[in-house]
Design a protein around this motif. Structure first.
Motif, PDB file in Angstrom:
ATOM      1  N   SER A  47      12.003  -8.069 -13.437  1.00  0.00           N
ATOM      2  CA  SER A  47      12.471  -8.954 -14.511  1.00  0.00           C
ATOM      3  C   SER A  47      11.303  -9.620 -15.240  1.00  0.00           C
ATOM      4  CB  SER A  47      13.416 -10.009 -13.945  1.00  0.00           C
ATOM      5  OG  SER A  47      12.787 -10.713 -12.894  1.00  0.00           O
ATOM      6  N   GLN A  48      10.160  -9.782 -14.572  1.00  0.00           N
ATOM      7  CA  GLN A  48       8.990 -10.401 -15.188  1.00  0.00           C
ATOM      8  C   GLN A  48       8.090  -9.420 -15.929  1.00  0.00           C
ATOM      9  OE1 GLN A  48      10.171 -11.502 -12.279  1.00  0.00           O
ATOM     10  NE2 GLN A  48      10.549 -13.609 -12.874  1.00  0.00           N
ATOM     11  N   SER A  52       3.403  -3.597 -10.008  1.00  0.00           N
ATOM     12  CA  SER A  52       2.392  -2.713  -9.428  1.00  0.00           C
ATOM     13  C   SER A  52       2.681  -2.419  -7.954  1.00  0.00           C
ATOM     14  CB  SER A  52       0.989  -3.307  -9.591  1.00  0.00           C
ATOM     15  OG  SER A  52       0.906  -4.567  -8.958  1.00  0.00           O
ATOM     16  N   GLN A  53       3.259  -3.404  -7.267  1.00  0.00           N
ATOM     17  CA  GLN A  53       3.595  -3.198  -5.868  1.00  0.00           C
ATOM     18  C   GLN A  53       4.616  -4.226  -5.402  1.00  0.00           C
ATOM     19  OE1 GLN A  53      -0.158  -3.367  -3.868  1.00  0.00           O
ATOM     20  NE2 GLN A  53      -0.511  -5.503  -4.324  1.00  0.00           N
ATOM     21  N   MET A  54       5.161  -3.956  -4.234  1.00  0.00           N
ATOM     22  CA  MET A  54       6.125  -4.865  -3.626  1.00  0.00           C
ATOM     23  C   MET A  54       5.739  -5.072  -2.167  1.00  0.00           C
ATOM     24  SD  MET A  54      10.252  -4.486  -3.261  1.00  0.00           S
ATOM     25  CE  MET A  54      10.583  -4.970  -4.951  1.00  0.00           C
ATOM     26  N   HIS A  87      14.036   1.957   6.811  1.00  0.00           N
ATOM     27  CA  HIS A  87      13.647   0.942   5.824  1.00  0.00           C
ATOM     28  C   HIS A  87      12.175   0.655   6.036  1.00  0.00           C
ATOM     29  CE1 HIS A  87      13.650  -2.412   3.115  1.00  0.00           C
ATOM     30  NE2 HIS A  87      14.957  -2.266   2.897  1.00  0.00           N
ATOM     31  N   ARG A  88      11.420   0.768   4.958  1.00  0.00           N
ATOM     32  CA  ARG A  88       9.983   0.529   5.054  1.00  0.00           C
ATOM     33  C   ARG A  88       9.659  -0.944   4.854  1.00  0.00           C
ATOM     34  NH1 ARG A  88       6.779   4.225   1.353  1.00  0.00           N
ATOM     35  NH2 ARG A  88       5.075   3.434   2.622  1.00  0.00           N
ATOM     36  N   VAL A  89       8.529  -1.349   5.419  1.00  0.00           N
ATOM     37  CA  VAL A  89       8.019  -2.708   5.278  1.00  0.00           C
ATOM     38  C   VAL A  89       6.529  -2.624   4.948  1.00  0.00           C
ATOM     39  CG1 VAL A  89       9.715  -3.781   6.803  1.00  0.00           C
ATOM     40  CG2 VAL A  89       7.598  -2.879   7.777  1.00  0.00           C
ATOM     41  N   GLY A  90       5.968  -3.742   4.509  1.00  0.00           N
ATOM     42  CA  GLY A  90       4.556  -3.792   4.150  1.00  0.00           C
ATOM     43  C   GLY A  90       4.392  -3.778   2.643  1.00  0.00           C
ATOM     44  N   VAL A  91       3.178  -3.454   2.203  1.00  0.00           N
ATOM     45  CA  VAL A  91       2.882  -3.397   0.768  1.00  0.00           C
ATOM     46  C   VAL A  91       3.122  -1.972   0.283  1.00  0.00           C
ATOM     47  CG1 VAL A  91       1.108  -3.697  -0.993  1.00  0.00           C
ATOM     48  CG2 VAL A  91       1.186  -5.251   0.970  1.00  0.00           C
ATOM     49  N   LEU A  92       4.048  -1.832  -0.672  1.00  0.00           N
ATOM     50  CA  LEU A  92       4.423  -0.521  -1.203  1.00  0.00           C
ATOM     51  C   LEU A  92       4.139  -0.472  -2.698  1.00  0.00           C
ATOM     52  CD1 LEU A  92       7.920  -0.206   0.527  1.00  0.00           C
ATOM     53  CD2 LEU A  92       5.710   0.539   1.401  1.00  0.00           C
ATOM     54  N   PRO A  93       3.475   0.588  -3.170  1.00  0.00           N
ATOM     55  CA  PRO A  93       3.206   0.702  -4.610  1.00  0.00           C
ATOM     56  C   PRO A  93       4.473   1.070  -5.382  1.00  0.00           C
ATOM     57  CG  PRO A  93       2.468   2.680  -3.480  1.00  0.00           C
ATOM     58  CD  PRO A  93       2.935   1.718  -2.412  1.00  0.00           C
ATOM     59  N   ALA A  94       4.435   0.866  -6.692  1.00  0.00           N
ATOM     60  CA  ALA A  94       5.552   1.261  -7.551  1.00  0.00           C
ATOM     61  C   ALA A  94       5.851   2.737  -7.315  1.00  0.00           C
ATOM     62  CB  ALA A  94       5.206   1.011  -9.012  1.00  0.00           C
ATOM     63  N   GLN A  95       7.123   3.076  -7.298  1.00  0.00           N
ATOM     64  CA  GLN A  95       7.662   4.421  -7.082  1.00  0.00           C
ATOM     65  C   GLN A  95       7.641   4.884  -5.626  1.00  0.00           C
ATOM     66  OE1 GLN A  95       9.453   6.386  -9.291  1.00  0.00           O
ATOM     67  NE2 GLN A  95       9.433   4.420 -10.309  1.00  0.00           N
ATOM     68  N   ALA A  96       7.180   4.046  -4.710  1.00  0.00           N
ATOM     69  CA  ALA A  96       7.213   4.413  -3.289  1.00  0.00           C
ATOM     70  C   ALA A  96       8.652   4.361  -2.783  1.00  0.00           C
ATOM     71  CB  ALA A  96       6.342   3.457  -2.474  1.00  0.00           C
ATOM     72  N   GLN A  97       8.958   5.221  -1.828  1.00  0.00           N
ATOM     73  CA  GLN A  97      10.262   5.175  -1.170  1.00  0.00           C
ATOM     74  C   GLN A  97      10.342   3.915  -0.322  1.00  0.00           C
ATOM     75  OE1 GLN A  97      11.506   9.660  -0.244  1.00  0.00           O
ATOM     76  NE2 GLN A  97       9.722   9.052   0.919  1.00  0.00           N
ATOM     77  N   LYS A 130      11.475  -9.703  -0.035  1.00  0.00           N
ATOM     78  CA  LYS A 130      10.700  -8.879  -0.955  1.00  0.00           C
ATOM     79  C   LYS A 130       9.965  -9.751  -1.962  1.00  0.00           C
ATOM     80  CE  LYS A 130      14.045  -5.136  -0.585  1.00  0.00           C
ATOM     81  NZ  LYS A 130      15.011  -4.290  -1.288  1.00  0.00           N
ATOM     82  N   LYS A 131       8.679  -9.441  -2.124  1.00  0.00           N
ATOM     83  CA  LYS A 131       7.852 -10.128  -3.121  1.00  0.00           C
ATOM     84  C   LYS A 131       7.385  -9.090  -4.133  1.00  0.00           C
ATOM     85  CE  LYS A 131       4.685 -13.257  -2.037  1.00  0.00           C
ATOM     86  NZ  LYS A 131       3.384 -13.842  -1.581  1.00  0.00           N
ATOM     87  N   GLU A 132       7.698  -9.320  -5.411  1.00  0.00           N
ATOM     88  CA  GLU A 132       7.244  -8.440  -6.488  1.00  0.00           C
ATOM     89  C   GLU A 132       5.871  -8.903  -6.950  1.00  0.00           C
ATOM     90  OE1 GLU A 132      11.514  -7.079  -8.347  1.00  0.00           O
ATOM     91  OE2 GLU A 132      10.545  -8.858  -9.218  1.00  0.00           O
ATOM     92  N   ILE A 133       4.984  -7.928  -7.173  1.00  0.00           N
ATOM     93  CA  ILE A 133       3.606  -8.220  -7.546  1.00  0.00           C
ATOM     94  C   ILE A 133       3.246  -7.368  -8.761  1.00  0.00           C
ATOM     95  CG2 ILE A 133       1.198  -8.192  -6.782  1.00  0.00           C
ATOM     96  CD1 ILE A 133       2.439  -8.218  -3.839  1.00  0.00           C
ATOM     97  N   GLY A 134       2.691  -7.998  -9.785  1.00  0.00           N
ATOM     98  CA  GLY A 134       2.296  -7.272 -10.992  1.00  0.00           C
ATOM     99  C   GLY A 134       1.380  -8.122 -11.845  1.00  0.00           C
ATOM    100  N   ALA A 135       1.142  -7.689 -13.095  1.00  0.00           N
ATOM    101  CA  ALA A 135       0.290  -8.426 -14.020  1.00  0.00           C
ATOM    102  C   ALA A 135       0.842  -9.836 -14.271  1.00  0.00           C
ATOM    103  CB  ALA A 135       0.170  -7.660 -15.337  1.00  0.00           C
TER     104      ALA A 135
END
Length: 157
Positions: A47-48, A52-54, A87-97, A130-135
Motif C-alpha cells: 500500500s505504501q 523490496s522484501q518482507m 509457511h516460510r519465515v525470515g527475510v524474503l525478497p519480492a516474488q519469493a514463495q 509481517k513487516k513490509e520493507i521498501g523505499a
C-alpha cells in the motif's frame, strides 16, 4: 470426517520446490482423485509503494500448533486424504514463495474447499507477523477486515 493418511506441516526459512512437494503429496495419496494447491508470494507492491522484501516472524511451537489445528478442522469437515502445508519465515525478497497449502481428496470440491478454508484460517488464526520493507521505509502489516470476512464464510450455524 477424515483421517489423514499423509500430513506434513513445515515452518521454515528455506524456499521449497513446488513440483517436488506436490509429487510427494500425490504419491502419498495414490487413491486420490484430486490434488488442489495454493501458493502465495511476496507481492512487489504494498500500500505504501514498491516492496523490496518482507520480514515474516512467528512464535515457534505456538505457530505449528495453530497450523495443526487449522488442518485438523479442515480434515473434520472434508474427506481429505493428505495435506502439505509450508509457511516460510525470515527475510524474503519480492516474488519469493511464502506459503503452500495443498490437499488431496477423492473428489475435487472437497480439496478446493479445504484449501480455501485452510488459507482463510491461516491468514487470521496463525501467529505470523509481517513487516513490509521498501523505499518507503518499513511497517508492520495489520490484520485486514477482508481476511476476517473471508473466514466468516466457513462458520457453521
Amino acid at each position: 470426517m477424515s483421517t489423514l493418511a499423509y500430513l506434513e506441516i513445515s515452518v521454515q526459512p528455506e524456499d521449497f520446490d513446488l513440483g517436488h512437494e506436490l509429487q510427494r503429496l500425490r504419491h502419498a495419496s495414490p487413491e486420490a482423485g484430486a490434488l488442489v494447491n495454493f501458493v502465495g508470494w511476496v507481492r512487489e507492491h504494498a500500500s505504501q509503494g514498491a516492496l523490496s522484501q518482507m520480514l515474516i516472524e512467528h512464535y515457534p511451537g505456538m505457530t505449528e500448533k495453530a497450523l495443526q489445528s487449522i488442518v485438523q478442522q479442515a480434515a473434520s469437515r472434508w474427506p481429505l486424504l493428505g495435506v502439505r502445508l509450508i509457511h516460510r519465515v525470515g527475510v524474503l525478497p519480492a516474488q519469493a514463495q511464502i506459503v503452500l497449502v495443498a490437499a488431496t481428496s477423492l473428489h475435487r470440491q472437497a480439496a478446493f474447499d479445504a484449501c480455501a478454508f485452510m488459507m482463510d484460517y491461516l491468514k487470521t488464526d496463525a501467529p505470523f507477523w509481517k513487516k513490509e520493507i521498501g523505499a518507503f521505509g518499513e511497517h508492520w502489516v495489520e490484520a485486514r477486515v477482508s481476511d476476517e470476512q473471508a473466514k466468516q464464510q466457513w462458520k457453521q450455524p
